[in-house]
Design a protein around this motif. Structure first.
Motif, mmCIF file in Angstrom:
data_model
loop_
_atom_site.group_PDB
_atom_site.id
_atom_site.type_symbol
_atom_site.label_atom_id
_atom_site.label_comp_id
_atom_site.label_asym_id
_atom_site.label_seq_id
_atom_site.Cartn_x
_atom_site.Cartn_y
_atom_site.Cartn_z
ATOM 1 N N ASP A 80 9.448 -34.286 -15.173
ATOM 2 C CA ASP A 80 8.370 -34.354 -14.194
ATOM 3 C C ASP A 80 7.470 -33.128 -14.323
ATOM 4 O OD1 ASP A 80 6.709 -34.801 -12.098
ATOM 5 O OD2 ASP A 80 8.267 -34.934 -10.579
ATOM 6 N N PRO A 81 6.137 -33.298 -14.443
ATOM 7 C CA PRO A 81 5.250 -32.126 -14.551
ATOM 8 C C PRO A 81 5.323 -31.199 -13.338
ATOM 9 C CG PRO A 81 4.109 -34.119 -15.235
ATOM 10 C CD PRO A 81 5.415 -34.554 -14.629
ATOM 11 N N ALA A 82 5.467 -31.772 -12.135
ATOM 12 C CA ALA A 82 5.563 -30.933 -10.942
ATOM 13 C C ALA A 82 6.834 -30.092 -10.962
ATOM 14 C CB ALA A 82 5.510 -31.804 -9.690
ATOM 15 N N ASP A 83 7.956 -30.702 -11.349
ATOM 16 C CA ASP A 83 9.202 -29.945 -11.454
ATOM 17 C C ASP A 83 9.106 -28.876 -12.533
ATOM 18 O OD1 ASP A 83 10.074 -31.655 -9.533
ATOM 19 O OD2 ASP A 83 11.295 -32.883 -10.881
ATOM 20 N N ARG A 84 8.466 -29.224 -13.647
ATOM 21 C CA ARG A 84 8.314 -28.258 -14.728
ATOM 22 C C ARG A 84 7.455 -27.071 -14.289
ATOM 23 N NH1 ARG A 84 7.354 -31.660 -18.239
ATOM 24 N NH2 ARG A 84 5.082 -31.723 -18.178
ATOM 25 N N ALA A 85 6.403 -27.337 -13.511
ATOM 26 C CA ALA A 85 5.542 -26.258 -13.034
ATOM 27 C C ALA A 85 6.292 -25.338 -12.073
ATOM 28 C CB ALA A 85 4.305 -26.838 -12.351
ATOM 29 N N LEU A 86 7.098 -25.909 -11.174
ATOM 30 C CA LEU A 86 7.855 -25.086 -10.235
ATOM 31 C C LEU A 86 8.903 -24.247 -10.954
ATOM 32 C CD1 LEU A 86 8.660 -24.152 -7.436
ATOM 33 C CD2 LEU A 86 10.023 -26.231 -7.175
ATOM 34 N N LEU A 87 9.610 -24.851 -11.911
ATOM 35 C CA LEU A 87 10.629 -24.103 -12.633
ATOM 36 C C LEU A 87 10.008 -22.974 -13.459
ATOM 37 C CD1 LEU A 87 13.642 -23.911 -13.237
ATOM 38 C CD2 LEU A 87 13.305 -25.470 -15.139
ATOM 39 N N ASN A 88 8.883 -23.247 -14.101
ATOM 40 C CA ASN A 88 8.209 -22.190 -14.860
ATOM 41 C C ASN A 88 7.725 -21.069 -13.945
ATOM 42 O OD1 ASN A 88 8.608 -23.611 -17.237
ATOM 43 N ND2 ASN A 88 6.620 -24.640 -17.149
ATOM 44 N N THR A 89 7.282 -21.425 -12.752
ATOM 45 C CA THR A 89 6.860 -20.399 -11.797
ATOM 46 C C THR A 89 8.035 -19.536 -11.362
ATOM 47 O OG1 THR A 89 5.098 -21.858 -10.996
ATOM 48 C CG2 THR A 89 5.737 -20.017 -9.584
ATOM 49 N N LEU A 90 9.183 -20.149 -11.129
ATOM 50 C CA LEU A 90 10.368 -19.373 -10.762
ATOM 51 C C LEU A 90 10.778 -18.418 -11.875
ATOM 52 C CD1 LEU A 90 12.585 -22.083 -9.008
ATOM 53 C CD2 LEU A 90 11.291 -20.247 -7.927
ATOM 54 N N LEU A 91 10.686 -18.882 -13.112
ATOM 55 C CA LEU A 91 11.126 -18.044 -14.223
ATOM 56 C C LEU A 91 10.176 -16.885 -14.491
ATOM 57 C CD1 LEU A 91 12.408 -20.771 -16.714
ATOM 58 C CD2 LEU A 91 13.717 -19.381 -15.108
ATOM 59 N N THR A 92 8.952 -16.945 -13.981
ATOM 60 C CA THR A 92 8.034 -15.817 -14.130
ATOM 61 C C THR A 92 8.316 -14.704 -13.133
ATOM 62 O OG1 THR A 92 6.427 -16.892 -12.667
ATOM 63 C CG2 THR A 92 6.200 -17.284 -15.044
ATOM 64 N N LEU A 93 9.082 -14.979 -12.093
ATOM 65 C CA LEU A 93 9.408 -13.956 -11.101
ATOM 66 C C LEU A 93 10.438 -12.983 -11.660
ATOM 67 C CD1 LEU A 93 9.785 -16.184 -7.905
ATOM 68 C CD2 LEU A 93 7.784 -14.870 -8.603
ATOM 69 N N PRO A 94 10.435 -11.732 -11.198
ATOM 70 C CA PRO A 94 11.521 -10.812 -11.574
ATOM 71 C C PRO A 94 12.868 -11.355 -11.112
ATOM 72 C CG PRO A 94 9.671 -9.615 -10.590
ATOM 73 C CD PRO A 94 9.394 -11.082 -10.390
ATOM 74 N N PRO A 95 13.942 -11.029 -11.810
ATOM 75 C CA PRO A 95 15.250 -11.589 -11.425
ATOM 76 C C PRO A 95 15.634 -11.315 -9.980
ATOM 77 C CG PRO A 95 15.363 -10.580 -13.601
ATOM 78 C CD PRO A 95 14.011 -10.232 -13.046
ATOM 79 N N SER A 96 15.347 -10.127 -9.464
ATOM 80 C CA SER A 96 15.719 -9.823 -8.083
ATOM 81 C C SER A 96 14.916 -10.676 -7.097
ATOM 82 C CB SER A 96 15.501 -8.341 -7.793
ATOM 83 O OG SER A 96 14.147 -7.981 -8.035
ATOM 84 N N TYR A 97 13.619 -10.894 -7.371
ATOM 85 C CA TYR A 97 12.809 -11.740 -6.500
ATOM 86 C C TYR A 97 13.280 -13.191 -6.575
ATOM 87 C CZ TYR A 97 9.429 -7.910 -6.047
ATOM 88 O OH TYR A 97 8.827 -6.716 -5.778
ATOM 89 N N ARG A 98 13.568 -13.649 -7.789
ATOM 90 C CA ARG A 98 14.027 -15.024 -7.973
ATOM 91 C C ARG A 98 15.335 -15.263 -7.233
ATOM 92 N NH1 ARG A 98 15.430 -15.810 -13.797
ATOM 93 N NH2 ARG A 98 13.603 -14.456 -13.918
ATOM 94 N N ARG A 99 16.255 -14.310 -7.337
ATOM 95 C CA ARG A 99 17.551 -14.470 -6.674
ATOM 96 C C ARG A 99 17.400 -14.480 -5.162
ATOM 97 N NH1 ARG A 99 22.857 -10.890 -8.349
ATOM 98 N NH2 ARG A 99 24.355 -11.881 -6.954
ATOM 99 N N THR A 100 16.548 -13.618 -4.626
ATOM 100 C CA THR A 100 16.322 -13.591 -3.187
ATOM 101 C C THR A 100 15.706 -14.895 -2.698
ATOM 102 O OG1 THR A 100 16.005 -11.183 -3.296
ATOM 103 C CG2 THR A 100 15.214 -12.312 -1.339
#
Length: 378
Positions: free
Chosen positions: A203-223
């Motif tokens: 799904d393009p929407a799911d792919r966009a959200l996952l790519n956005t999460l992976l651009t965050l720093p690990p500490s921000y993503r985990r929080t």
């Protein structure tokens, strides 16, 4: 702070007793909240004493507590409600310790709950927490195989420390923290199998959200995953990420802003939570069987134990051989022969010169003592 409230059926137990009654029946906050008709945060506030139950919800909560506190002698047995098929990113609820399940009863005679063996208790915790943990870890890494491997590794460490972990108040939280640490380890980038990205969601929407999460720093993503995905409150999120509460709040704010900047439709936290659930639930992620995890952990322990024994025996053997073959005293090495240069040649004997004859006469005159006897020819 007021910790009790009165109703028509009698006083309500104090906050600590409310939590003890819930855990004694192996119920999670979400299950109690579903029965009473309130949110999970409300149950947490009632159990901590920050809020006082009141109204219809308070009466329903009081009736539920009285049901949980009903003694077995009254002829009523309360069994633990099975965990519903919740959202794939639901929080890993703490497992009570020791874990027990009700034994089958015959007739109306109540039978005491039989405690589980360590392996059965571990399998129960694994079956309850592992599916949700794999989906949460997938949101952190974007890799399906790494998510499964991290969760399995966390449960292997849990099985190694099971005697002490079984008495912990929140063993699921401990496993979750270890799984997140394993998944976010920077050493995975050096492994050949993880150098190339995995296929993204369809799904393009799911792919966009996952790519956005992976651009965050690990500490921000985990929080963000812990607060908006798992549903922990801010103090629990700060404790699990080893940060202060203001620092966790700042990370959460920056993470939400970054997501909203790239995906404006997810600026609402409720929509973001719903989308996180959808992204994780669409992937077919699963963990291995608990028996495989336990046996794999035991085989790993046996391997490293034998490796340590073999290494120790090798060191002892090498040390013994060195002591037996080493010399008992020091012998200086003999230097190799070398030709001597610059020595004058020996002179040829001949007649004495006048100066040498005068010197010999002088030495004879200075000598004292009897004359040397010399043989005379016969």
């Amino acid at each position: 702070m007021v910790t009790t409230t009165q109703n028509t059926d009698g006083p309500m137990p104090p906050p600590s007793e409310r939590r003890r009654l819930r855990e004694s029946r192996s119920l999670t906050k979400a299950q109690v909240a579903a029965r009473v008709g309130v949110s999970r945060s409300t149950i947490r506030a009632w159990e901590s004493g920050r809020r006082v139950p009141h109204g219809r919800e308070g009466e329903a909560y009081a009736r539920l507590l009285r049901t949980l506190a009903a003694p077995a002698a009254a002829g009523e047995t309360t069994t633990a409600e099975p965990a519903p098929e919740g959202p794939p990113v639901a929080a890993a609820a703490p497992a009570p310790s020791p874990i027990a399940v009700p034994a089958p009863t015959g007739g109306t005679t109540p039978v005491a709950a039989a405690p589980l063996t360590p392996a059965q208790a571990f399998d129960a915790l694994y079956a309850f927490c592992a599916p949700a943990l794999v989906r949460q870890t997938y949101l952190l890494t974007g890799r399906r195989e790494l998510a499964r491997e991290s969760v399995e590794r966390a449960f292997q460490l849990a099985w190694q420390r099971w005697p002490e972990l079984a008495r912990d108040r929140d063993p699921g939280g401990w496993v979750r923290a270890v799984a997140y640490d394993c998944a976010l380890s920077p050493w995975h980038r050096f492994r050949p199998r993880y150098r190339h990205p995995e296929p993204p969601p369809a799904d393009p929407a799911d792919r966009a959200l996952l790519n956005t999460l992976l651009t965050l720093p690990p500490s921000y993503r985990r929080t963000l995953v812990l607060y908006d995905g798992v549903g922990l409150d801010l103090p629990e999120t700060a404790a699990e990420t080893e940060a202060s509460t203001p620092a966790a709040a700042s990370r959460l704010t920056h993470a939400r802003d970054a997501v909203a900047a790239r995906l404006p439709e997810l600026a609402d936290p409720a929509k973001l939570h719903h989308r996180l659930l959808e992204v994780a639930s669409k992937e077919r992620l699963g963990a291995g069987r608990p028996m495989v995890i336990r046996t794999g952990c035991e085989r790993r322990n046996v391997f490293w134990t034998r490796a340590a024994i073999a290494f120790t025996v090798t060191i002892v053997g090498a040390t013994t051989l060195t002591l037996r073959t080493a010399p008992t005293h020091y012998e200086a090495p003999i230097a190799p022969a070398q030709a001597v240069q610059g020595v004058p040649a020996a002179g040829v004997m001949g007649p004495l010169s006048r100066e040498e004859q005068a010197l010999r006469a002088k030495l004879r005159a200075a000598a004292r003592g009897p004359e040397r006897l010399a043989p005379e020819p016969g």
